[in-house]
Write a protein that holds these residues in place. Structure first.
Motif, PDB file in Angstrom:
ATOM      1  N   GLU A  31      -0.811 -11.206 108.354  1.00 41.90           N
ATOM      2  CA  GLU A  31       0.172 -10.252 108.851  1.00 41.90           C
ATOM      3  C   GLU A  31      -0.524  -9.065 109.500  1.00 41.90           C
ATOM      4  O   GLU A  31      -1.572  -8.597 109.032  1.00 41.90           O
ATOM      5  N   GLY A  33       1.723  -6.163 110.864  1.00 43.88           N
ATOM      6  CA  GLY A  33       2.555  -5.133 110.281  1.00 43.88           C
ATOM      7  C   GLY A  33       3.854  -4.980 111.032  1.00 43.88           C
ATOM      8  O   GLY A  33       4.274  -5.856 111.781  1.00 43.88           O
ATOM      9  N   ARG A  34       4.483  -3.835 110.820  1.00 38.47           N
ATOM     10  CA  ARG A  34       5.788  -3.546 111.416  1.00 38.47           C
ATOM     11  C   ARG A  34       5.663  -2.446 112.460  1.00 38.47           C
ATOM     12  O   ARG A  34       4.853  -1.521 112.301  1.00 38.47           O
ATOM     13  N   HIS A  35       6.473  -2.566 113.499  1.00 38.80           N
ATOM     14  CA  HIS A  35       6.530  -1.558 114.556  1.00 38.80           C
ATOM     15  C   HIS A  35       7.842  -0.796 114.380  1.00 38.80           C
ATOM     16  O   HIS A  35       8.913  -1.300 114.752  1.00 38.80           O
ATOM     17  N   ARG A  36       7.783   0.376 113.798  1.00 35.21           N
ATOM     18  CA  ARG A  36       9.004   1.094 113.439  1.00 35.21           C
ATOM     19  C   ARG A  36       9.814   1.501 114.667  1.00 35.21           C
ATOM     20  O   ARG A  36      11.049   1.560 114.604  1.00 35.21           O
ATOM     21  N   ARG A  41       7.996  -7.101 114.009  1.00 40.09           N
ATOM     22  CA  ARG A  41       6.939  -7.377 113.022  1.00 40.09           C
ATOM     23  C   ARG A  41       6.009  -8.430 113.622  1.00 40.09           C
ATOM     24  O   ARG A  41       6.460  -9.302 114.386  1.00 40.09           O
ATOM     25  N   ASN A  42       4.720  -8.385 113.263  1.00 45.47           N
ATOM     26  CA  ASN A  42       3.804  -9.374 113.835  1.00 45.47           C
ATOM     27  C   ASN A  42       2.766  -9.869 112.840  1.00 45.47           C
ATOM     28  O   ASN A  42       2.546  -9.280 111.774  1.00 45.47           O
ATOM     29  N   GLU A  54      -1.079 -12.313 119.087  1.00 46.37           N
ATOM     30  CA  GLU A  54      -0.055 -11.883 118.139  1.00 46.37           C
ATOM     31  C   GLU A  54       1.125 -12.830 118.189  1.00 46.37           C
ATOM     32  O   GLU A  54       1.465 -13.384 119.233  1.00 46.37           O
ATOM     33  N   ILE A  56       5.005 -12.331 117.429  1.00 41.78           N
ATOM     34  CA  ILE A  56       5.907 -11.209 117.257  1.00 41.78           C
ATOM     35  C   ILE A  56       7.352 -11.681 117.259  1.00 41.78           C
ATOM     36  O   ILE A  56       7.718 -12.621 117.968  1.00 41.78           O
ATOM     37  N   ASP A  59      12.130  -7.847 113.343  1.00 40.34           N
ATOM     38  CA  ASP A  59      12.006  -7.615 111.906  1.00 40.34           C
ATOM     39  C   ASP A  59      13.411  -7.565 111.315  1.00 40.34           C
ATOM     40  O   ASP A  59      14.147  -6.593 111.520  1.00 40.34           O
ATOM     41  N   SER A 117       3.521   2.499 117.272  1.00 34.66           N
ATOM     42  CA  SER A 117       2.649   2.560 116.103  1.00 34.66           C
ATOM     43  C   SER A 117       2.824   1.316 115.242  1.00 34.66           C
ATOM     44  O   SER A 117       3.835   0.623 115.302  1.00 34.66           O
ATOM     45  N   ARG A 118       1.801   1.039 114.462  1.00 32.42           N
ATOM     46  CA  ARG A 118       1.826   0.000 113.428  1.00 32.42           C
ATOM     47  C   ARG A 118       0.899   0.483 112.326  1.00 32.42           C
ATOM     48  O   ARG A 118      -0.314   0.503 112.503  1.00 32.42           O
TER      49      ARG A 118
END
Length: 212
Positions: A31, A33-36, A41-42, A54, A56, A59, A117-118
């Motif tokens: 994993e 992580g998450r892109h808020r 998520r990727n 990646e 993707i 999420d 961000s991630r």
């Protein structure tokens, strides 16, 4: 000059994307992580010191973002249609240290630079207002990692390396002209094909595999 940064399998669900990587490459990739900002998520696979793949997807646990998601992920029907037709390696991303200048020279093509961000990583990514890929994926998405640079060197090394990358298109000369116009370095080999299609050859511990 923008250079190849990473490849993207754009999946209807993360589980389907990971299953495709497992079937194609024989690897279970970790994993990311998450892109808020995007509600995505990727998972990531290192392909070199400054290159990665990646997977993707949306999420499902994140609230919808305030604007369209990147990689066209809000159009679930189009994502599914591409997936079922075998167009799963759907996008590529190029990095540049002159993101603002490149966008100014090609207005309306790549979109607006936004902060993404991630986890502890942050970068700038050019995103079209509707979230779609530049020219349907014929051109790369553009980004700038800033001083931190591409994070592939910090990813687990599963022994995978990109050995070839090509783009197939009904108008290969037009595609090549567009890549030259933005100064793309280390981009895909361009060949004639019935439709836009990305294909990667990846060396793995189990041999060289094809991902598309």
């Amino acid at each position: 000059m923008p250079v190849l940064d990473h490849l993207a399998v754009v999946a209807p669900t993360l589980a389907e994307g990971l299953a495709h990587i497992r079937e194609s490459l024989g690897l279970d990739i970790p994993e990311g992580g998450r892109h808020r900002e995007m509600g995505t998520r990727n998972h990531l696979l290192r392909l070199g010191d400054a290159l990665f793949l990646e997977v993707i997807a949306v999420d499902s646990e994140a609230p919808p973002p305030a604007r369209p998601r990147w990689f066209g992920l809000d159009d679930a029907a189009a994502i599914r249609a591409d997936w079922e037709s075998g167009r799963r390696l759907r996008a590529f991303v190029a990095r540049t240290g002159d993101l603002d200048g490149l966008l100014a020279r090609h207005p309306g093509l790549f979109g607006t630079p936004l902060r993404m961000s991630r986890g502890s990583l942050a970068w700038r990514f050019a995103l079209r207002d509707d979230g779609t890929l530049p020219l349907g994926g014929l051109l790369p998405c553009l980004m700038d990692w800033g001083p931190s640079g591409n994070p592939a060197r910090t990813m687990p090394d599963l022994g995978a390396r990109l050995t070839a990358f090509r783009l197939e298109h009904p108008e290969p000369e037009r595609a090549a002209d567009l890549h030259r116009a933005i100064g793309l370095g280390d981009g895909p080999e361009i060949r004639a094909g019935a439709q836009l299609r990305l294909v990667a050859e990846i060396a793995t511990p189990g041999g060289t595999r094809t991902l598309s």
